[in-house]
Design a protein around this motif. Structure first.
Motif, PDB file in Angstrom:
ATOM      1  N   ILE A  88       0.826  -1.214   0.000  1.00 37.15           N
ATOM      2  CA  ILE A  88       0.000   0.000   0.000  1.00 37.15           C
ATOM      3  C   ILE A  88       0.860   1.264   0.000  1.00 37.15           C
ATOM      4  O   ILE A  88       0.657   2.177  -0.797  1.00 37.15           O
ATOM      5  CB  ILE A  88      -0.926   0.006   1.247  1.00 37.15           C
ATOM      6  N   PHE A  89       1.819   1.305   0.907  1.00 35.70           N
ATOM      7  CA  PHE A  89       2.569   2.547   1.106  1.00 35.70           C
ATOM      8  C   PHE A  89       3.789   2.685   0.200  1.00 35.70           C
ATOM      9  O   PHE A  89       4.292   3.785   0.038  1.00 35.70           O
ATOM     10  CB  PHE A  89       3.000   2.690   2.571  1.00 35.70           C
ATOM     11  N   CYS A  90       4.276   1.589  -0.351  1.00 37.02           N
ATOM     12  CA  CYS A  90       5.477   1.687  -1.186  1.00 37.02           C
ATOM     13  C   CYS A  90       5.161   1.772  -2.671  1.00 37.02           C
ATOM     14  O   CYS A  90       6.029   2.134  -3.467  1.00 37.02           O
ATOM     15  CB  CYS A  90       6.405   0.504  -0.955  1.00 37.02           C
ATOM     16  N   ALA A  91       3.937   1.422  -3.039  1.00 36.30           N
ATOM     17  CA  ALA A  91       3.610   1.401  -4.460  1.00 36.30           C
ATOM     18  C   ALA A  91       3.491   2.820  -4.986  1.00 36.30           C
ATOM     19  O   ALA A  91       2.781   3.641  -4.414  1.00 36.30           O
ATOM     20  CB  ALA A  91       2.305   0.655  -4.680  1.00 36.30           C
ATOM     21  N   LYS A  92       4.227   3.100  -6.062  1.00 39.53           N
ATOM     22  CA  LYS A  92       4.108   4.413  -6.687  1.00 39.53           C
ATOM     23  C   LYS A  92       2.821   4.460  -7.488  1.00 39.53           C
ATOM     24  O   LYS A  92       2.452   3.496  -8.152  1.00 39.53           O
ATOM     25  CB  LYS A  92       5.308   4.685  -7.580  1.00 39.53           C
TER      26      LYS A  92
ATOM     27  N   ASP B 241       6.512   7.537  -1.304  1.00 39.03           N
ATOM     28  CA  ASP B 241       6.364   6.781  -2.560  1.00 39.03           C
ATOM     29  C   ASP B 241       4.914   6.725  -3.047  1.00 39.03           C
ATOM     30  O   ASP B 241       4.641   6.869  -4.230  1.00 39.03           O
ATOM     31  CB  ASP B 241       6.876   5.344  -2.372  1.00 39.03           C
ATOM     32  N   CYS B 242       3.985   6.476  -2.114  1.00 35.27           N
ATOM     33  CA  CYS B 242       2.597   6.275  -2.530  1.00 35.27           C
ATOM     34  C   CYS B 242       1.946   7.572  -3.023  1.00 35.27           C
ATOM     35  O   CYS B 242       0.831   7.549  -3.535  1.00 35.27           O
ATOM     36  CB  CYS B 242       1.776   5.673  -1.396  1.00 35.27           C
ATOM     37  N   MET B 243       2.651   8.702  -2.875  1.00 31.42           N
ATOM     38  CA  MET B 243       2.089   9.969  -3.351  1.00 31.42           C
ATOM     39  C   MET B 243       2.719  10.414  -4.660  1.00 31.42           C
ATOM     40  O   MET B 243       2.266  11.379  -5.273  1.00 31.42           O
ATOM     41  CB  MET B 243       2.281  11.061  -2.302  1.00 31.42           C
ATOM     42  N   LEU B 244       3.775   9.724  -5.055  1.00 28.48           N
ATOM     43  CA  LEU B 244       4.440  10.124  -6.291  1.00 28.48           C
ATOM     44  C   LEU B 244       3.580   9.734  -7.484  1.00 28.48           C
ATOM     45  O   LEU B 244       3.046   8.639  -7.541  1.00 28.48           O
ATOM     46  CB  LEU B 244       5.802   9.434  -6.409  1.00 28.48           C
TER      47      LEU B 244
END
Lengths: 175, 170
Positions: free
Chosen positions: A156-160, B132-135
């Motif tokens: 969830i948090f690492c996926a661009k 990362d998840c905001m890029l």
């Protein structure tokens, strides 16, 4: 028979997290803190509709992740606005691809509750969203809630985001 | 009056997180220009800002295509763009804009219309990379600046030009 009995006794604790109309679970040690939802959020232009705000927690910059919005966007449901309101924010710890501990905020609408989970409670993902296997590790059946996916926090948090340029604040930006 | 600014000669953000050593950024004092677009405040590195001009001083020319606007200076056209608070390009004809910030990195020169602009010195500033998840592929925000518990989105001319290019208006 004895082995099966022993297997069913292997259990661990998990936090049950109410995120909008969805319930998910994470490991006991993945939830490190809960804070009030009225933090000072700032919007980040052009960031995904489900993760559009950042805030400070203990000197760290954290993204505020809206799981219900993420799932709605993935199913093509149009969101009308970036929501920065939340009753509670769960501070989640995860390991990034470089092996470093990072933190993220997850919007919650009620306090988390602890559950004991064992292999014999494993079940299929809820039918309401076909993409659970992409963001969850497994699923267990809770006696009160029903099927509860165990969230893959790192994914969830690492996926661009695959967001592309859009002219409106809409769910065209899909996970 | 047009005031030529100093061109950038060294890295804009020399103390951003070092990916090799993973050392946290050093705290420091930094000069920025703060732009206000609707409800959003952006910081641009001071050294990239050539000048801040009130709109009263700007003779903005609109071509038939509403999306392209420019001013002419020394027989050179300088493109001028307007964004909304979510960094979507909007019509520069909107007369709500009060200022035009001219940016120059030594290679490109553009103007950005905004509601408000001014120099700001931030002390004890730390620059964080966006999670990362905001890029996303089309964001012009790569860093968030934290100064005395205030958060600011940080951009620069390179990122803004990439965004403009993706919008097909370069």
């Amino acid at each position: 028979m004895q082995d099966t009995a022993q297997m069913s006794e292997i259990a661990c604790k998990a936090w049950l997290l109410p995120t909008g109309s969805i319930h998910v679970a994470i490991g006991e040690f993945e939830l490190v803190h809960i804070i009030a939802g009225w933090q000072r959020y700032i919007p980040v232009p052009r960031s995904p509709v489900w993760c559009h705000h950042v805030f400070l927690w203990q000197g760290c910059l954290l993204p505020l992740f809206d799981l219900e919005n993420y799932i709605n966007s993935a199913q093509g449901k149009v969101e009308t606005s970036y929501s920065n309101t939340s009753d509670i924010v769960g501070i989640i710890a995860y390991e990034n691809q470089r092996g470093e501990i990072q933190y993220g905020g997850l919007k919650l609408n009620a306090p988390p509750v602890i559950r004991v989970v064992s292999d014999d409670k494993m079940c299929d993902y809820p039918l309401s969203y076909p993409g659970w296997s992409k963001i969850a590790l497994s699923c267990f059946k809770d006696p009160d809630i029903g099927p509860v996916p165990i969230l893959d926090i790192q994914r969830i948090f690492c996926a661009k985001s695959q967001a592309t340029a859009t002219t409106t604040n809409s769910a065209e930006k899909q996970p | 009056m047009w005031v030529e600014g100093q061109h950038p000669l060294d890295p804009i953000f020399p103390n951003t997180m070092n990916p090799e050593t993973n050392n946290p950024p050093e705290k420091t004092v930094r000069d920025f220009v703060k732009l206000t677009l609707g409800k959003t405040r952006f910081l641009l590195p001071d050294r990239e800002v050539l000048s801040i001009e009130p709109m009263l001083n700007i003779d903005l020319t609109h071509e038939d295509n509403d999306d392209f606007n420019f001013i002419t200076m020394n027989d050179k056209k300088i493109s001028v763009y307007a964004f909304d608070e979510d960094l979507q390009l909007v019509s520069a004809k909107d007369d709500r804009h009060q200022f035009c910030v001219f940016l120059d990195d030594g290679q490109d020169r553009i103007g950005i219309l905004c509601d408000d602009a001014g120099n700001v010195t931030l002390d004890d500033i730390k620059l964080h990379e966006l999670p990362d998840c905001m890029l996303s592929t089309d964001t012009a925000i790569k860093n968030i600046a934290v100064s005395n518990n205030n958060l600011y989105c940080v951009s620069n001319i390179t990122n803004l030009l990439q965004l403009i290019k993706k919008s097909g208006l370069d």
